[in-house]
Enzyme design. Structure first.
Site, PDB file in Angstrom:
ATOM      1  N   ARG A 142       1.707 -19.728 -11.151  1.00 32.18           N
ATOM      2  CA  ARG A 142       0.351 -20.026 -10.680  1.00 32.18           C
ATOM      3  C   ARG A 142      -0.408 -18.728 -10.473  1.00 32.18           C
ATOM      4  NH1 ARG A 142      -1.128 -20.757  -4.870  1.00 32.18           N
ATOM      5  NH2 ARG A 142      -3.250 -21.611  -4.766  1.00 32.18           N
ATOM      6  N   ARG A 167     -16.118 -21.729   5.137  1.00 34.69           N
ATOM      7  CA  ARG A 167     -15.564 -20.838   6.158  1.00 34.69           C
ATOM      8  C   ARG A 167     -16.624 -20.429   7.170  1.00 34.69           C
ATOM      9  NH1 ARG A 167     -10.676 -18.793   4.286  1.00 34.69           N
ATOM     10  NH2 ARG A 167     -10.301 -19.051   2.051  1.00 34.69           N
ATOM     11  N   LYS A 215      -6.747 -31.005  -7.762  1.00 34.99           N
ATOM     12  CA  LYS A 215      -6.133 -30.750  -6.458  1.00 34.99           C
ATOM     13  C   LYS A 215      -6.704 -31.754  -5.454  1.00 34.99           C
ATOM     14  CE  LYS A 215      -5.690 -26.477  -5.116  1.00 34.99           C
ATOM     15  NZ  LYS A 215      -6.082 -25.085  -4.767  1.00 34.99           N
ATOM     16  N   THR A 259       2.156 -26.953  -0.874  1.00 34.49           N
ATOM     17  CA  THR A 259       1.813 -26.471   0.472  1.00 34.49           C
ATOM     18  C   THR A 259       3.001 -26.507   1.435  1.00 34.49           C
ATOM     19  OG1 THR A 259      -0.410 -27.412   0.167  1.00 34.49           O
ATOM     20  CG2 THR A 259       0.126 -26.504   2.332  1.00 34.49           C
TER      21      THR A 259
END
Length: 485
Positions: free
Chosen positions: A41, A82, A228, A289
């Protein structure tokens, strides 16, 4: 069902490993690939185009030298929402205190009472009563009032809050587009360096995946898209989920952001639902994850991590993905070896070597019918060592791999892109097989020779072989033969 053991156990579940500073250390990348990495990845959230190009060049060189087909997955950052930054670098939020998210505040002017945000339309997406989760859910804010550019909240769960931490809205609903301008630039890099798969972060519907496919265009037509699944909206109902799956070549259970948005209690069942739907719809699925999070700093996994990886294997995932464990951890090779052991252990369970996949359904395509017939025959005929699929695109091995089995599926392909694409499919071993100089009479014998030379079968074993009348023609599989070595 009779399964003939191979000379060495072949792990069916694939390992995706993220590259980074840890894998850049001398000799580490080669050791990782030798230990069993199937897909690397490239995380476009970090590094520049040259970093990713150099890493992929090294992967291809090492894989060729070791005789391995290793796929490359480019992972776009997406609209990671964020907070901005604090004057002092971090603040401590106390339970019950007021705290303001100020869309107009200078990016470096945050303090213990307020902070800015890089997503300026956040105030349009929230309302009183909403719950915001910061830093992967470690801190929780309840929205009391929204006034112009100010979001007034009270701290439900406090703690230390530092710069640039992510924000999620519980239950989903943030309107940020799946593909940012940075993502579009990184998508061009992905095409240029030749990734095999491209992961799209935070898609909400199939339309986001379709937009990515349009942006890939003719130059990126061979790149498989990975959705995803990390937004609550993406998994809210089966229609939306299935639409995203159908618009993709693979999906990823991205348990970080998804868990924050839907809650840990729902995440368990959602993981199983995603894997089941992906397999039913003939798509590959990656579980990601914190699979071996403790191994960032420890040479051994926890028992909980062992069970987590094993549970994903038992659910039927095609691959498990490692992130910081291999990108930045102290023990990247040991982590891969641990995942390999756990996957092999889980795959010994008889319950995942048997399948009723689509047994009561009709089929509409000849190649699909042949692939599924081969798997049912292999699972019920005594003495079969492997299923071999001559393939131009890798599609027949993909369909075959949706049926659970303890037998290896051999993808025989001349096209190196197809060989690497198959590196993600559960139970599929990809072998180069050039039919261009072979007569039709030679094909079967040469295919068996290739399988025997790799120790997959031996004299007296049966191999179920699928092929088409015309090799290198997509969708042409129309023949099933049971051959004895």
């Amino acid at each position: 069902m009779t399964t003939i053991p191979l000379h060495d156990p072949v792990r069916r579940t694939k390992i995706v490993a993220t590259l980074g500073p840890a894998s850049d250390r001398e000799g580490v990348l080669e050791a990782m690939i030798a230990a069993g990495v199937d897909v690397v990845r490239l995380n476009f959230s970090h590094g520049d185009a040259d970093d990713h190009r150099q890493r992929l060049t090294r992967v291809r060189e090492i894989a060729n030298r070791l005789g391995r087909s290793v796929a490359a997955l480019g992972d776009l950052q997406g609209p990671k929402i964020r907070i901005a930054r604090f004057r002092e670098g971090a603040v401590e939020l106390e339970e019950g205190q007021s705290f303001i998210l100020d869309m107009a505040l200078d990016a470096d002017a945050g303090d213990a009472t307020r902070v800015g945000c890089d997503y300026k339309t956040l105030a349009d997406d929230v309302a009183p009563g909403d719950r915001l989760l910061l830093d992967d859910g470690r801190l929780v804010l309840d929205v009391n009032r929204v006034a112009d550019h100010l979001i007034h909240t009270s701290v439900l769960v406090g703690g230390s809050l530092s710069n640039n931490k992510g924000i999620n809205k519980q239950g989903g609903g943030l309107s940020a587009p799946a593909l940012t301008e940075k993502d579009k630039a990184d998508l061009e890099t992905a095409i240029d360096i030749g990734v095999d798969y491209l992961a799209i972060s935070f898609p909400r519907t199939a339309a986001d995946m379709q937009q990515a496919r349009e942006l890939l265009g003719e130059r990126g037509k061979e790149i498989g898209l990975v959705a995803k699944l990390e937004r609550a909206e993406a998994v809210a109902d089966d229609e939306t989920l299935d639409g995203i799956i159908r618009a993709s070549e693979a999906v990823m259970v991205a348990r970080g952001d998804l868990g924050v948005e839907i809650g840990d209690a729902k995440l368990i069942g959602t993981q199983k639902r995603i894997i089941k739907h992906a397999r039913t719809l003939n798509r590959a699925v990656i579980t990601a994850t914190q699979m071996m999070e403790s191994m960032i700093d420890s040479p051994l996994p926890t028992r909980a991590e062992v069970f987590d990886v094993a549970n994903a294997v038992l659910d039927g995932t095609d691959a498990v993905m490692l992130s910081a464990e291999t990108a930045a951890g102290e023990y990247p090779v040991e982590t891969i070896e641990a995942v390999d052991r756990v996957c092999l252990g889980a795959e010994r369970e008889r319950m995942i070597q048997e399948s009723g996949h689509r047994i009561h359904e009709g089929f509409s395509q000849i190649d699909e019918t042949i692939a599924l017939s081969a798997m049912y025959a292999a699972n019920h005929l005594s003495g079969v060592a492997a299923i071999a699929c001559m393939t131009a695109s890798g599609y027949t091995p993909l369909i075959a791999s949706r049926i659970s089995s303890g037998l290896p599926i051999i993808g025989l392909a001349h096209n190196p892109i197809a060989q690497r694409r198959m590196a993600l499919y559960r139970g599929v071993v990809s072998l180069p097989f050039d039919t261009s100089e072979m007569t039709a009479e030679e094909l079967n014998e040469r295919a068996l020779e290739r399988i025997v030379s790799h120790g997959i079968a031996e004299r007296g074993h049966h191999v179920i072989l699928t092929r088409g009348d015309h090799m290198n023609a997509h969708g042409g599989t129309n023949t099933l033969k049971i051959l004895e070595i």
